[in-house]
Design an enzyme around this catalytic site. Structure first.
Site, PDB file in Angstrom:
ATOM      1  N   ASP A  67      51.373  37.267  34.466  1.00 48.79           N
ATOM      2  CA  ASP A  67      50.746  37.356  33.149  1.00 48.79           C
ATOM      3  C   ASP A  67      51.547  38.212  32.177  1.00 48.79           C
ATOM      4  O   ASP A  67      52.501  38.900  32.564  1.00 48.79           O
ATOM      5  CB  ASP A  67      49.299  37.888  33.283  1.00 48.79           C
ATOM      6  CG  ASP A  67      49.191  39.073  34.241  1.00 48.79           C
ATOM      7  OD1 ASP A  67      50.223  39.712  34.529  1.00 48.79           O
ATOM      8  OD2 ASP A  67      48.075  39.363  34.702  1.00 48.79           O
ATOM      9  N   ASN A 136      36.990  44.074  37.965  1.00 50.11           N
ATOM     10  CA  ASN A 136      35.913  43.074  37.904  1.00 50.11           C
ATOM     11  C   ASN A 136      36.227  41.841  38.763  1.00 50.11           C
ATOM     12  O   ASN A 136      35.598  40.802  38.612  1.00 50.11           O
ATOM     13  CB  ASN A 136      35.666  42.653  36.443  1.00 50.11           C
ATOM     14  CG  ASN A 136      36.907  42.039  35.808  1.00 50.11           C
ATOM     15  OD1 ASN A 136      37.916  41.844  36.478  1.00 50.11           O
ATOM     16  ND2 ASN A 136      36.825  41.728  34.518  1.00 50.11           N
ATOM     17  N   HIS A 138      39.186  40.263  38.830  1.00 48.43           N
ATOM     18  CA  HIS A 138      40.186  39.333  38.297  1.00 48.43           C
ATOM     19  C   HIS A 138      41.480  39.364  39.099  1.00 48.43           C
ATOM     20  O   HIS A 138      41.814  40.357  39.737  1.00 48.43           O
ATOM     21  CB  HIS A 138      40.424  39.522  36.789  1.00 48.43           C
ATOM     22  CG  HIS A 138      41.175  40.741  36.373  1.00 48.43           C
ATOM     23  ND1 HIS A 138      40.772  41.549  35.334  1.00 48.43           N
ATOM     24  CD2 HIS A 138      42.329  41.289  36.823  1.00 48.43           C
ATOM     25  CE1 HIS A 138      41.650  42.524  35.167  1.00 48.43           C
ATOM     26  NE2 HIS A 138      42.592  42.394  36.054  1.00 48.43           N
ATOM     27  N   GLU A 143      39.881  36.180  34.250  1.00 45.58           N
ATOM     28  CA  GLU A 143      38.658  36.973  34.149  1.00 45.58           C
ATOM     29  C   GLU A 143      37.460  36.197  34.707  1.00 45.58           C
ATOM     30  O   GLU A 143      37.494  34.967  34.802  1.00 45.58           O
ATOM     31  CB  GLU A 143      38.400  37.303  32.672  1.00 45.58           C
ATOM     32  CG  GLU A 143      39.463  38.208  32.035  1.00 45.58           C
ATOM     33  CD  GLU A 143      39.266  39.680  32.373  1.00 45.58           C
ATOM     34  OE1 GLU A 143      38.929  40.000  33.524  1.00 45.58           O
ATOM     35  OE2 GLU A 143      39.467  40.522  31.472  1.00 45.58           O
TER      36      GLU A 143
HETATM   37  C1  GLP Z   1      45.921  44.088  35.369  1.00 47.51           C
HETATM   38  C2  GLP Z   1      46.836  42.941  35.770  1.00 47.51           C
HETATM   39  C3  GLP Z   1      46.510  42.413  37.140  1.00 47.51           C
HETATM   40  C4  GLP Z   1      46.358  43.584  38.092  1.00 47.51           C
HETATM   41  C5  GLP Z   1      45.172  44.406  37.672  1.00 47.51           C
HETATM   42  C6  GLP Z   1      44.869  45.543  38.616  1.00 47.51           C
HETATM   43  O1  GLP Z   1      44.790  43.675  34.690  1.00 47.51           O
HETATM   44  N1  GLP Z   1      46.814  41.857  34.842  1.00 47.51           N
HETATM   45  O2  GLP Z   1      47.518  41.518  37.564  1.00 47.51           O
HETATM   46  O3  GLP Z   1      46.192  43.121  39.400  1.00 47.51           O
HETATM   47  O4  GLP Z   1      45.490  44.920  36.395  1.00 47.51           O
HETATM   48  O5  GLP Z   1      45.639  46.630  38.266  1.00 47.51           O
HETATM   49  P1  GLP Z   1      45.788  47.960  39.077  1.00 47.51           P
HETATM   50  O6  GLP Z   1      46.694  47.625  40.205  1.00 47.51           O
HETATM   51  O7  GLP Z   1      46.428  48.888  38.096  1.00 47.51           O
HETATM   52  O8  GLP Z   1      44.451  48.387  39.498  1.00 47.51           O
END
Ligand code: GLP
Length: 241
Positions: A67, A136, A138, A143
């Site tokens: 992304d 959440n 995702h 989402e």
């Molecule tokens: C972001 C990214 C995801 C990632 C998520 C969790 O929203 N788009 O790809 O997995 O955060 O992030 P973290 O590893 O910082 O908890």
């Protein structure tokens, strides 16, 4: 589904780095699906160390990221392209023209999504897709919603995601409200999926995702349907297992 439980973030990162290293050594021209966020930083550091030590060669690897924030270009320190350069690409020998992310500065959403899907089709299938888990549920920026999306799309980020990701920005109002993300269909198309999760804040959502009903309201729950998923979590994240 295989679950590795490790004592903390460092041990989780080491286990995940071993899995990625094994992938690259056994198939040097692997296509890797990569993720951003806090979860993979330790893993990327270990892969960079192994490359520096002469143990890992990325010269034939191709990478595709999940992304990118809409509106942020490669020179913006908050963009995922910048994150990837800083945390991995600048430290290993992936050819510059073999690492791909959605273009946050694209003018036309539909055209950018079609371009990224065509690119995934051309370089794929992804051999190993790395995933983190959003608070959440995702994955990428898919989402919670009414359906599992197939391909790349432009999403409106939920308030909880903007709040969670605001730690990377000066303040919450700076967090872009839209992002491009690979679809659930493309993620599920990967031959193997590696989900890394750490910290007690993720314990409940991880349990829901892996043990609860399969529903687009918990996007990661779709992983229960994939035939080759490896989960590497630390004790805190796996506390409910
Ligand atoms: C972001 C990214 C995801 C990632 C998520 C969790 O929203 N788009 O790809 O997995 O955060 O992030 P973290 O590893 O910082 O908890």
């Amino acid at each position: 589904m295989q679950i590795y439980r490790r004592e903390n973030y460092e041990a989780m990162s080491r286990q995940a780095a071993d899995i990625l290293a094994e992938q690259i050594i056994s198939k040097p021209d692997s296509v890797l699906g990569l993720a951003t966020g806090s979860s993979p930083i330790g893993l990327y550091r270990l892969l960079s160390d192994r490359h520096r030590a002469g143990e890992l060669d990325f010269s034939r690897v191709t990478t595709v990221n999940l992304d990118e924030y809409k509106g942020l270009g490669p020179s913006n320190p908050r963009s995922y392209r910048y994150f990837m350069q800083e945390n991995l690409f600048d430290h290993v020998n992936i050819p510059a023209d073999r690492s791909f992310l959605p273009d946050g500065l694209a003018a036309d959403d539909a055209a950018e999504c079609a371009r990224y899907d065509a690119l995934l089709e051309a370089v794929g299938p992804i051999d190993l897709q790395l995933l983190g888990l959003g608070n959440n549920g995702h994955i990428g920026f898919n989402e919670p919603g009414d359906f599992f999306s197939a391909g790349t799309h432009c999403v409106a980020l939920s308030e909880s995601t903007c709040a969670a990701n605001s730690r990377f920005f000066a303040c919450e109002s700076e967090v872009p409200r839209f992002a491009y993300t690979m679809g659930i269909g493309s993620i599920m198309h990967a031959r193997r999926i590696l989900l890394i999760v750490s910290g007690e804040a993720k314990a409940e959502i991880l349990h829901k995702a892996l043990k609860g009903p399969i529903t687009p309201w918990v996007p990661a729950s779709v992983l229960q349907l994939h035939r080759d998923v490896v989960v590497v979590g630390d004790d805190a994240a796996l506390a409910l297992f």
